[in-house]
Each structure stands twice: as structure tokens, then as C-alpha cells.
Design a protein around this motif. Structure first.
Motif, short mmCIF file in Angstrom:
data_model
loop_
_atom_site.label_atom_id
_atom_site.label_comp_id
_atom_site.label_asym_id
_atom_site.label_seq_id
_atom_site.Cartn_x
_atom_site.Cartn_y
_atom_site.Cartn_z
N CYS A 70 0.84 -1.20 0.00
CA CYS A 70 0.00 0.00 0.00
C CYS A 70 0.87 1.25 0.00
N THR A 71 1.96 1.21 0.77
CA THR A 71 2.94 2.30 0.77
C THR A 71 4.32 1.66 0.64
N ASP A 72 5.34 2.48 0.52
CA ASP A 72 6.70 1.95 0.41
C ASP A 72 7.11 1.17 1.65
N ASP A 73 6.50 1.50 2.79
CA ASP A 73 6.92 0.90 4.06
C ASP A 73 5.88 -0.03 4.67
N SER A 74 4.70 -0.13 4.05
CA SER A 74 3.64 -0.92 4.68
C SER A 74 2.84 -1.69 3.62
N LEU A 75 2.58 -2.96 3.93
CA LEU A 75 1.76 -3.76 3.03
C LEU A 75 0.31 -3.32 3.10
N THR A 76 -0.14 -2.89 4.29
CA THR A 76 -1.52 -2.47 4.48
C THR A 76 -1.60 -0.95 4.58
N ALA A 86 -7.97 3.63 3.10
CA ALA A 86 -8.83 2.54 3.56
C ALA A 86 -9.73 2.05 2.43
N ILE A 87 -10.26 2.97 1.64
CA ILE A 87 -11.15 2.59 0.54
C ILE A 87 -10.38 1.80 -0.53
N GLU A 88 -9.22 2.32 -0.91
CA GLU A 88 -8.43 1.64 -1.94
C GLU A 88 -7.95 0.28 -1.46
N PHE A 89 -7.46 0.21 -0.21
CA PHE A 89 -6.96 -1.06 0.32
C PHE A 89 -8.11 -2.05 0.49
N GLY A 90 -9.29 -1.54 0.90
CA GLY A 90 -10.46 -2.42 1.03
C GLY A 90 -10.84 -3.05 -0.29
N ASN A 91 -10.75 -2.28 -1.37
CA ASN A 91 -11.06 -2.84 -2.68
C ASN A 91 -10.05 -3.92 -3.07
N ARG A 92 -8.78 -3.69 -2.72
CA ARG A 92 -7.77 -4.72 -2.99
C ARG A 92 -8.08 -6.01 -2.23
N MET A 93 -8.54 -5.87 -0.99
CA MET A 93 -8.85 -7.05 -0.19
C MET A 93 -10.04 -7.82 -0.76
N LEU A 94 -10.96 -7.11 -1.42
CA LEU A 94 -12.10 -7.79 -2.02
C LEU A 94 -11.67 -8.72 -3.15
N THR A 95 -10.50 -8.49 -3.71
CA THR A 95 -9.99 -9.40 -4.73
C THR A 95 -9.83 -10.80 -4.16
N TYR A 96 -9.46 -10.90 -2.89
CA TYR A 96 -9.33 -12.22 -2.26
C TYR A 96 -10.69 -12.88 -2.09
N VAL A 97 -11.71 -12.09 -1.80
CA VAL A 97 -13.06 -12.64 -1.71
C VAL A 97 -13.50 -13.15 -3.08
N LEU A 98 -13.18 -12.38 -4.13
CA LEU A 98 -13.49 -12.82 -5.49
C LEU A 98 -12.76 -14.12 -5.81
N CYS A 99 -11.48 -14.20 -5.42
CA CYS A 99 -10.71 -15.43 -5.65
C CYS A 99 -11.34 -16.62 -4.92
N ALA A 100 -11.83 -16.38 -3.71
CA ALA A 100 -12.47 -17.45 -2.94
C ALA A 100 -13.74 -17.93 -3.65
N ALA A 101 -14.53 -16.98 -4.18
CA ALA A 101 -15.75 -17.36 -4.89
C ALA A 101 -15.43 -18.15 -6.15
N VAL A 102 -14.44 -17.70 -6.90
CA VAL A 102 -14.03 -18.41 -8.11
C VAL A 102 -13.46 -19.78 -7.74
N GLY A 103 -12.68 -19.83 -6.64
CA GLY A 103 -12.12 -21.11 -6.20
C GLY A 103 -13.21 -22.10 -5.82
N TRP A 104 -14.25 -21.61 -5.15
CA TRP A 104 -15.36 -22.49 -4.80
C TRP A 104 -16.04 -23.01 -6.05
N ALA A 105 -16.19 -22.16 -7.07
CA ALA A 105 -16.81 -22.59 -8.32
C ALA A 105 -15.96 -23.66 -9.00
N ILE A 106 -14.64 -23.49 -8.96
CA ILE A 106 -13.75 -24.48 -9.57
C ILE A 106 -13.84 -25.81 -8.83
N ILE A 107 -13.79 -25.77 -7.50
CA ILE A 107 -13.85 -27.01 -6.70
C ILE A 107 -15.18 -27.73 -6.91
N ALA A 108 -16.28 -26.97 -6.89
CA ALA A 108 -17.59 -27.59 -7.07
C ALA A 108 -17.72 -28.20 -8.46
#
Length: 335
Positions: A70-76, A86-108
Motif C-alpha cells: 500500500c505504501t513503500d513501508d507498509s503492506l496495508t 482505507a477505501i483503496e486497500f479495502g477494494n484490494r482485499m475484495l480481490t481475495y473474496v473474489l478469488c475465494a468465490a471463483v475457487g469455490w466454483a472451480i472445486i464444485a
């Protein structure tokens, strides 16, 4: 009370080597579970577009000024980055939720019996699009929200919605050869509608890239054209899409087409009317952020509606209640 089954070393090795095969060998989801997993991936692909729009419309595009940190000195995000971080980092974190949904679709899809490789491929296609778009999103930040990379970022998200919609539709069908429900002339009309819709979305990204919502409070490069002129072209294309949809609805009723294509076309027509109202109101009220965000959501619904019209033009007659037929093993055992 049933005991917990022992997990042998061989099981652990198999799970590490091929976790999808390990899960598939021990779990058979219901067809409805596979459908819900595909729908969850589709819903999240729309959510990530809407939240990405929120990042832009709140001027938080560079809330995290670098990537992958997120910054030169911090991942978050840090307190110094404020609400934009907070808004930009929150959107980045939603990518993991999207990955989880896609992963569930692949597993199913991988665990369904009989195995349907077509569904698994569609799931993996979504995964690689998500990964590619994550990298492209990082490039967008690193180049300071260059409008052309932002447009590409949105178009790749539209590609994700395309594949997710196709997978959701395929979970409710069998793998038999599709049979057309309408004639060639109607199919050609629908393809004209698809092409016009693609142009509509593409021109919409140009309007965004030239318009006043740059995505950040700092000075950000814009596409050097008059955004109002492009917005008028966008409106013309929207009217073309509406006209084609209305013409298709009329033709389908005239040729007494099956209910599926007629219903999907009617739904698309209603979505287009709502989207048109939002579009004109936002234009004449000088693009308020809430209406622009709502218009982005409507853009996703329009494209999903167009795809559903296209996919409704055929059926797979061997399916039973939209589900895959029985496997060869179950057919032999039943005999």
C-alpha cells in the motif's frame, strides 16, 4: 456417533500433489450447489466492478500510492493514508473474496459427478482473468491512473463477467450438443445486438477516461477529447442497442419463438430502460457520484442481459430439468 476417519500419509501426499482431485474423490456436490457456486462467482465479479467504481468516484484511486504494497513501508493501509487509503486497500482485499468465490466454483465443478471438463475450464478461465486483472490493477496504480490502463482494467472485468455468466448458464445445462431455437436471421440480429453492446461499453470507458471523475484528488492524466461529445456518441449507441432489443422482441413474438428467448429479451429491454433513465439524469445533473456508480452497476446488468439473450437462443434437449444426464456407471448399475 461416527468416528473421525484416519488420514494416512498417502492421503496427505495425495492432497498436496493434487488437492482438487483429492477433494473430488471424497465429495460429490448436488447440482444446485454447483449452480450456486457459479452464481457466487458471477455476483462477486459484479461487486468488484462496483467497488472499483466507488474507489474512483471517491477520489481514492491513489489512496495506496504503490503496488503490491500500500505504501513503500507498509503492506496495508496506514492511519496517515486516511479514508482514501482505507477505501483503496479495502477494494484490494475484495480481490481475495473474489478469488475465494471463483475457487469455490472451480472445486464444485471439479467435484461434480460425472466430471464436466467444460465447467472446470470456465472456472479456471475466471481465475486467470482475475490474476491478470490484479496485475493490471497494480500497473494502473504505478502509472498514476493512466486513463487507458483504467479502461483496459474495466474491459478485463467485463471479460470476467462474460465467462462467469457463461459458466452459470452451463451449470444449468447438460453437455449435449446445443440445438437452435430460432432461425438464422434472428441469430444474426442478436449478434448485431452483441456487437452494438460491446461498442457501447467500450465507448463508455472513453467517456469515463475523458470525464471529470479522474479517480484521485491529485492531478491525473485524462484522455484529451471533449467528454461531452463522446457522451453523445455513447447515447447514440445506447439508442441503437435499445432499438435492436425492441426489434428482436417484436420479431420473436411475430415468429412465435419459445418463451425463453422472449423472456430474456423482455428483461434486457427493461434493464436498458432503467439504465437509460440513469444515464440521462446523471448527464443533466453534472455526473453526481452516486448516479455514476449506479450507472456502472447498470452497465454490468446490461451486459449480463445481452449474454443471457444470446445463450437463450439454443437448448440442450437431452438435459433433464436443466441438469446433466446420468453417468455411464449409474446407468449400468440401474440396469
Amino acid at each position: 456417533m461416527r468416528g473421525v476417519p484416519n488420514v494416512t500419509l498417502a492421503d496427505a501426499v495425495a492432497a498436496v500433489r493434487n488437492p482438487l482431485a483429492f477433494i473430488a474423490a471424497r465429495w460429490t456436490p448436488e447440482p444446485r450447489t454447483v449452480q450456486r457456486a457459479a452464481l457466487a462467482a458471477l455476483v462477486m465479479s459484479v461487486v468488484i466492478v462496483v467497488t472499483g467504481g466507488a474507489v474512483r468516484l471517491t477520489g481514492s484511486g491513489l489512496g495506496c500510492p504503490t503496488w503490491p504494497q500500500c505504501t513503500d513501508d507498509s503492506l496495508t493501509t496506514t492511519r496517515a493514508m486516511g479514508v482514501h487509503g482505507a477505501i483503496e486497500f479495502g477494494n484490494r482485499m475484495l480481490t481475495y473474496v473474489l478469488c475465494a468465490a471463483v475457487g469455490w466454483a472451480i472445486i464444485a465443478a471439479r467435484s461434480q459427478k460425472p466430471r464436466r471438463r467444460s465447467l472446470t475450464r470456465l472456472g479456471w478461465a475466471q481465475f486467470w482473468i482475475v490474476m491478470s486483472n490484479a496485475v493490471l490493477g497494480g500497473i494502473v496504480v504505478l502509472v498514476g491512473l493512466n486513463p487507458y490502463t483504467v479502461a483496459a482494467h474495466f474491459l478485463l472485468s467485463t471479460a470476467l463477467i462474460t465467462v462467469a455468466t457463461l459458466m452459470w448458464q452451463r451449470t444449468r445445462e447438460s453437455d449435449t450438443e446445443p440445438r437452435p431455437l430460432v432461425g438464422r436471421a434472428v441469430q444474426q440480429l442478436v449478434w448485431f445486438l452483441v456487437v452494438a453492446s460491446v461498442l457501447l461499453i467500450a465507448v463508455g470507458t472513453v467517456v469515463t477516461g475523458a470525464g471529470p471523475h479522474a479517480g484521485d484528488s491529485s492531478e491525473v492524466e485524462r484522455i484529451g477529447i471533449d467528454w461531452q461529445s463522446v457522451a453523445k456518441l455513447h447515447a447514440v449507441l445506447a439508442w441503437i442497442v435499445v432499438t435492436l432489443t425492441f426489434a428482436l422482441w417484436f420479431v420473436l413474438k411475430a415468429v412465435d419463438a419459445p418463451a425463453g428467448p422472449r423472456h430474456r429479451t423482455r428483461e434486457l429491454f427493461l434493464i436498458l430502460l432503467g439504465q437509460g433513465v440513469i444515464g440521462y439524469v446523471q448527464y443533466f445533473t453534472h455526473l453526481p457520484e452516486f448516479l455514476v456508480g449506479l450507472h456502472m452497476f447498470g452497465s454490468c446488468l446490461v451486459w449480463i442481459g445481452v449474454l443471457r439473450v444470446l445463450l437463450s437462443l439454443r437448448e440442450r434437449p437431452e438435459s433433464r430439468a436443466g441438469l446433466p444426464g446420468p453417468s455411464a456407471e449409474s446407468a449400468l448399475s440401474a440396469a
